[in-house]
Write an enzyme that holds these catalytic residues in place. Structure first.
Site, mmCIF file in Angstrom:
data_model
loop_
_atom_site.group_PDB
_atom_site.id
_atom_site.type_symbol
_atom_site.label_atom_id
_atom_site.label_comp_id
_atom_site.label_asym_id
_atom_site.label_seq_id
_atom_site.Cartn_x
_atom_site.Cartn_y
_atom_site.Cartn_z
ATOM 1 N N ASP A 67 53.089 60.095 49.812
ATOM 2 C CA ASP A 67 53.682 61.410 49.970
ATOM 3 C C ASP A 67 52.844 62.402 49.155
ATOM 4 O O ASP A 67 51.896 62.018 48.445
ATOM 5 C CB ASP A 67 55.161 61.375 49.521
ATOM 6 C CG ASP A 67 55.972 62.481 50.170
ATOM 7 O OD1 ASP A 67 57.178 62.301 50.384
ATOM 8 O OD2 ASP A 67 55.379 63.540 50.483
ATOM 9 N N GLU A 98 64.460 69.247 50.643
ATOM 10 C CA GLU A 98 64.228 68.260 49.588
ATOM 11 C C GLU A 98 65.158 68.468 48.391
ATOM 12 O O GLU A 98 66.331 68.828 48.569
ATOM 13 C CB GLU A 98 62.751 68.280 49.197
ATOM 14 C CG GLU A 98 61.839 67.974 50.400
ATOM 15 C CD GLU A 98 60.407 67.719 50.025
ATOM 16 O OE1 GLU A 98 59.502 68.307 50.632
ATOM 17 O OE2 GLU A 98 60.176 66.896 49.121
HETATM 18 C C1 GLC Z 1 56.938 66.451 51.155
HETATM 19 C C2 GLC Z 1 57.903 65.491 51.781
HETATM 20 C C3 GLC Z 1 57.364 64.776 52.982
HETATM 21 C C4 GLC Z 1 56.326 65.633 53.681
HETATM 22 C C5 GLC Z 1 55.170 65.853 52.729
HETATM 23 C C6 GLC Z 1 54.089 66.759 53.337
HETATM 24 O O1 GLC Z 1 57.118 66.543 49.782
HETATM 25 O O2 GLC Z 1 58.527 64.531 50.939
HETATM 26 O O3 GLC Z 1 58.482 64.479 53.838
HETATM 27 O O4 GLC Z 1 55.866 64.974 54.851
HETATM 28 O O5 GLC Z 1 55.581 66.408 51.498
HETATM 29 O O6 GLC Z 1 54.576 68.051 53.524
#
Ligand code: GLC
Length: 608
Positions: A301, A497
């Site tokens: 991530d 988030e």
């Molecule tokens: C974020 C998320 C993830 C996403 C990534 C890229 O923090 O947790 O779901 O795909 O970053 O944006």
């Protein structure tokens, strides 16, 4: 579809020359450029030509604001992402295609001309792009119980992405949301594994029957594993569950995704019993890759490796721990040069075996060949016209209608009659941003006319009959007893988030409660429409409401809500999550013995 560099029909050798490579017309191109060879043979040939730096570059994913096409060439970067809301300026489909092609030309200028993959969070349509069709968030799609519809949404999203060139979607989230206090509950299709497993049909829509289709984009099952099972619904927290529960509740959707041939899996920020997922070799390598047989590639991530030691930034040790755990590509948005240096040091120092680097490259390159990127690396602008198209908006409207859950309906409050005199109020009644939620144009989303669409009020005005009267007052002032019905459209302001974690209660805020109170005072049948990313704590207020509809986060096509309110579409949605009687009950889930306000699967029809 990406346009064909070989489109002008030159023999491959000359076309290879068109790449600018040093090849004579009578020379055959390198095997990896021969699309008639098997993918495995092409990967083997290409791997054999790659230096360590070429291979490390393929494992590196910067964010678009922190890398240039020239640096992609120089550092052999294999992928670029847009984080939530990171868009070119102006934010138009054409400038997205220009941006994509610019980065791609940087990749093709490298000695081996390995194309990049460009990743975005198109989690409810191509939602970073102004004018794109915004579909309901996953929790609403879970309420439809309609995988065929979800597959069509995936296909429509892939078309809108293909026009901009973007070829990798960090979706679907197949998380199983067990605690509604979690800020990502709306990204879940439901609280039981069967729903996210069913809705992996989105993968088929995104990737197509095979990855090489004209609008195929790589899908990503995320976040591996147990992100929806953390204690207290703490985003990026710790899932303190036995392996038996992890396997029974959180693993099945990944098994389903792997079975559908998902191209990528993204690792969760969260921990399992105190160990960060980003260093969990047992789950990533032994379970996902070996036991489930996942042959795609695993991506971290965003800055996910930074959290391994719980301190800001990342170290050589964290780089080695993540790659050795089985992460094949690292989403390292800003410090990507340092990542490259650290990984090179670790390989040269024996901290990361070359076999691990080769395995990661084999997995990544296999997907690039299967996607057809070596033959069609550039954006196919013929699909730009699909962005926000009438056909896609009709599909989204249907999805909105199917996702509506009628939770209460007394004294025939609903459906409305076409010629009713209706009073509409509430902060979420006439606001595209409120009805779309997070991950819309910006990472967090925001209230306001953020992108073209139809608000719920617009929909009511459109669907109501010619003899109808529709009055709107955001705060409810002005209502009187002359109305046949009062509709309060209220709920949550957008979030994404951890910004959406709510440990201090899940009730409506004062503004919404006051608006409802004003409508209640008029003494006319009162319907509340909740625009929220999750169940809310409304048991105390419910007796004063005649009808209640969970609209979830419908996206840009608000008419779908009106279609149900007027009975032009029957309410078919059923709860994908248990609806608490009180926030104190969280986590509350099907079969846990707690007495819910509305049970998992609840949903009324008009003939009930
Ligand atoms: C974020 C998320 C993830 C996403 C990534 C890229 O923090 O947790 O779901 O795909 O970053 O944006």
């Amino acid at each position: 579809m990406r346009s064909r560099l070989l489109a002008f029909g030159l023999p491959a050798a000359l076309a290879f020359a068109a790449y600018g490579g040093p090849v004579r017309a009578d020379q055959r191109p390198a095997p990896y450029l021969d699309r008639h060879l098997s993918v495995a043979a092409r990967v083997d040939d290409l791997l054999g030509r790659m230096s360590l730096d070429d291979k490390i570059g393929q494992m590196t994913q910067p964010e678009r604001r922190y890398v240039t096409p020239e640096e992609i060439t120089r550092y052999r970067v294999g992928s670029v992402l847009s984080s939530g809301g990171s868009a070119p300026n102006p934010n138009t489909p054409e400038s997205w295609a220009d941006m994509y092609d610019g980065f791609q030309r940087g990749a093709l200028a490298g000695p081996l001309r390995i194309p990049i993959m460009y990743g975005v969070d198109a989690v409810h349509g191509h939602n970073n792009v102004l004018g794109a069709t915004i579909f309901p968030h996953n929790i609403g799609l879970g309420a439809t119980r309609d995988p065929a519809l979800v597959r069509r949404i995936g296909a429509a999203t892939a078309e809108e992405m293909a026009g901009t060139g973007v070829d990798w979607d960090f979706a679907p989230c197949v998380c199983v949301a067990r605690d509604d206090r979690w800020g990502r509950t709306y990204e879940s299709f439901g609280e039981v594994p069967e729903l996210p497993s069913m809705m992996t049909a989105l993968i088929d829509g995104l990737q197509g029957d095979g990855l090489g289709g004209p609008t195929s984009v790589l899908a990503t099952a995320k976040h591996f594993v147990g992100d929806g099972g953390t204690e207290g619904g703490d985003d990026r927290g710790d899932a303190k569950v036995q392996e038996k529960e992890l396997r029974a509740v959180h693993l099945p959707p990944f098994r389903a995704a792997v079975k559908r041939g998902v191209g990528a899996v993204m690792v969760s920020y969260s921990s399992w019993n105190g160990l960060r997922m980003h260093q969990n070799r047992y789950l990533i390598t032994d379970v996902l890759k070996k036991e489930l047989g996942f042959t795609g590639f695993v991506v971290s991530d965003y800055k996910g490796i930074d959290d391994i030691d719980g301190k800001p930034g990342f170290t050589r040790q964290e780089v080695a721990a993540a790659v050795n755990a089985g992460i094949d590509m690292v989403m390292v948005p800003t410090e990507w040069r340092r990542f490259i240096d650290y990984l090179r040091d670790e390989v040269k120092g024996g901290g990361v075996p070359m076999s691990r680097v080769d395995d990661a490259n084999r997995r990544i390159l296999t997907k690039k060949f299967e996607l057809g990127l070596f033959e069609r690396p550039m954006a196919d602008r013929s699909y730009l016209k699909t962005i926000g198209s009438a056909a896609h908006r009709r599909l989204a409207r249907r999805a909105v209608a199917e996702s509506q859950v009628l939770l209460k309906n007394e004294d025939g409050a609903l459906p409305l009659d076409d010629d009713d005199k209706v009073f509409v109020a509430g902060r979420s009644a006439h606001d595209i941003g409120m009805q779309s939620g997070g991950w819309t144009i910006t990472w967090q989303g925001r209230p306001g006319p953020i992108t073209p669409g139809t608000t719920i009020l617009d929909g009511i005005r459109e669907v109501a009959g010619p003899g109808a009267t529709v009055t709107y007052s955001k705060d409810g002032n002005g209502i009187d007893s002359s109305y046949d019905a009062a509709i309060a459209v209220v709920g949550e302001t957008p979030y994404a988030e951890y910004h959406g974690d709510r440990t201090g209660g899940l009730g409506l805020d004062d503004a919404d409660l006051k608006t409802i109170g004003r409508l209640r005072g008029a003494g006319v049948p009162l319907t509340v429409v909740l625009v929220s990313g999750r169940p809310l704590d409304i048991a105390k207020e419910l007796p004063n409401w005649d009808a209640l509809v969970a609209a979830w986060l419908p996206g840009t096509e608000g008419e779908g809500v009106a279609d149900v309110l007027y009975g032009h579409a029957d309410p078919r949605g059923r709860l994908p999550v248990t609806w608490m009687r009180s926030a104190d009950q969280e986590p509350i889930n099907k079969g846990d013995g707690k007495k819910a306000l509305f049970a998992f699967g609840h949903g009324l029809a008009y003939d009930d």
